[in-house]
Design a protein around this motif. Sequence first.
Motif, PDB file in Angstrom:
ATOM      1  N   SER A 107      43.600  32.262  51.352  1.00  0.00           N
ATOM      2  CA  SER A 107      42.221  32.195  50.868  1.00  0.00           C
ATOM      3  C   SER A 107      41.311  31.404  51.789  1.00  0.00           C
ATOM      4  O   SER A 107      40.091  31.606  51.793  1.00  0.00           O
ATOM      5  CB  SER A 107      42.191  31.587  49.457  1.00  0.00           C
ATOM      6  N   ARG A 156      36.294  37.855  52.332  1.00  0.00           N
ATOM      7  CA  ARG A 156      36.011  38.831  51.269  1.00  0.00           C
ATOM      8  C   ARG A 156      35.191  40.016  51.789  1.00  0.00           C
ATOM      9  O   ARG A 156      34.227  40.443  51.178  1.00  0.00           O
ATOM     10  CB  ARG A 156      35.304  38.150  50.100  1.00  0.00           C
ATOM     11  N   ASP A 164      39.292  42.457  43.609  1.00  0.00           N
ATOM     12  CA  ASP A 164      38.327  41.398  43.859  1.00  0.00           C
ATOM     13  C   ASP A 164      37.747  40.946  42.522  1.00  0.00           C
ATOM     14  O   ASP A 164      37.089  41.719  41.826  1.00  0.00           O
ATOM     15  CB  ASP A 164      37.214  41.904  44.782  1.00  0.00           C
ATOM     16  N   VAL A 193      36.341  37.317  39.992  1.00  0.00           N
ATOM     17  CA  VAL A 193      35.479  36.132  40.016  1.00  0.00           C
ATOM     18  C   VAL A 193      36.102  35.026  40.855  1.00  0.00           C
ATOM     19  O   VAL A 193      35.414  34.306  41.583  1.00  0.00           O
ATOM     20  CB  VAL A 193      35.227  35.644  38.575  1.00  0.00           C
ATOM     21  N   LYS A 194      37.419  34.904  40.789  1.00  0.00           N
ATOM     22  CA  LYS A 194      38.113  33.843  41.520  1.00  0.00           C
ATOM     23  C   LYS A 194      38.559  34.277  42.911  1.00  0.00           C
ATOM     24  O   LYS A 194      39.295  33.562  43.580  1.00  0.00           O
ATOM     25  CB  LYS A 194      39.317  33.374  40.712  1.00  0.00           C
ATOM     26  N   GLY A 195      38.127  35.457  43.342  1.00  0.00           N
ATOM     27  CA  GLY A 195      38.497  35.938  44.667  1.00  0.00           C
ATOM     28  C   GLY A 195      39.494  37.081  44.603  1.00  0.00           C
ATOM     29  O   GLY A 195      39.726  37.672  43.546  1.00  0.00           O
ATOM     30  N   SER A 225      43.033  39.103  44.656  1.00  0.00           N
ATOM     31  CA  SER A 225      44.374  38.903  44.116  1.00  0.00           C
ATOM     32  C   SER A 225      45.188  40.161  44.350  1.00  0.00           C
ATOM     33  O   SER A 225      44.641  41.250  44.525  1.00  0.00           O
ATOM     34  CB  SER A 225      44.324  38.581  42.619  1.00  0.00           C
TER      35      SER A 225
END
Length: 387
Positions: A312, A317, A332, A334-336, A338
Amino acid sequence: MARVSIVRCHRYEEAEVLKALRRSIDLLGGMGTFVHRGDRVLLKPNLLYGKRPECAVTTHPSIIKAVIQLVQEAGGLPFLGDSPAIGSAKSVAEKAGIQRVAEEMGCPIIEFNRPVPPSKRIGRIFKKIEIDQAVFEADVVINLPKWKTHGQMLLTLGVKNLFGCIPGTRKAMWHLKAGEDPYRFAQVLIDLYQIVQPRLTILDGILGMEGSGPNSGDPISLGLLLASPSSLSLDQVVCDLLGLPRRALLTNRVGLEQGIEAGEIRVVGEGIGRSKIDRFKLPSVGRTDWSLPSFLKKGLKNALQARPVLDSTSCVRCLQCVEVCPPGALRDGVKGLSIDEGRCIHCFCCQEVCPQGAIKIRPGWATRWLDGRSPRWPAGEGHPLRR
């Protein structure tokens, strides 16, 4: 008997590359052996991603220019095409310095966007692979791979380079058909190789890529050009140069098991003994060569299987990984970003296209433990497929 030529070339200076390339092909009978006057000649380079030539991601423009010249001298009509992982062939060619030399030499660049099935059922398992119509319209296909590592297949050389003959999103479909089994994906590639049937393969090994290839690895000076009428034989010779068992490369294993182009390989030019690579870092891949019963392999899957992991701190992004992921395992939120482990098929397409190198390949815990207990190999740091 298949022939593979090995010629030394340490710089991408155009005159030096042309001289070395001419010698490598002359050792195989000259370009006139492969190209006749009036032939439409498709040049299939590696245009994975648009990066500068010194990044060693794409076939170098000096190689492209020299091949175009030799084809034109033989009376052929060259044109260039590919289906990159991200972007168009023309945009990638521009960033990689290839568009300039293609325009200079009067060689058109075309997009692979016309998928058609082969007219005959060629191949043993996957007989309906749709490839671009331009491949069938060409009288001759010249395959121009780059010497690089690959997270799923170990190396991407002559046979693997032809995967770009499949247009656009259809590549993702074939990853899905192969699923998590890299051996099955190698079967796709071998069947594709038999459909395309390149007449000549020239490997750009002047500057190769080691480590986390095929996009985020480290450039390494190798100083070699290889050429052969057989992509499969060329790939086997590369394994010889790296001190790898030929079957460690799964496309080699499938080809040998199916008896494709089986037989002795004659190396001409420098020879293997004088051209061996002393140090070369291979990627981290799961063990695919263990002689275990299928029920044990299934049970040890998590322990053995390499998997992509996100860094990360490096991720910007850009979402290119999300775009290319065949099963839609990358999301993609809210927290990036995954990764859905349940959907991931471990094809490492995400790692291929990440421009920041933010997606790494992490071996399974059992592979890491066993590697720690194994003797170290100078050229591959104890890679399991070297044993």
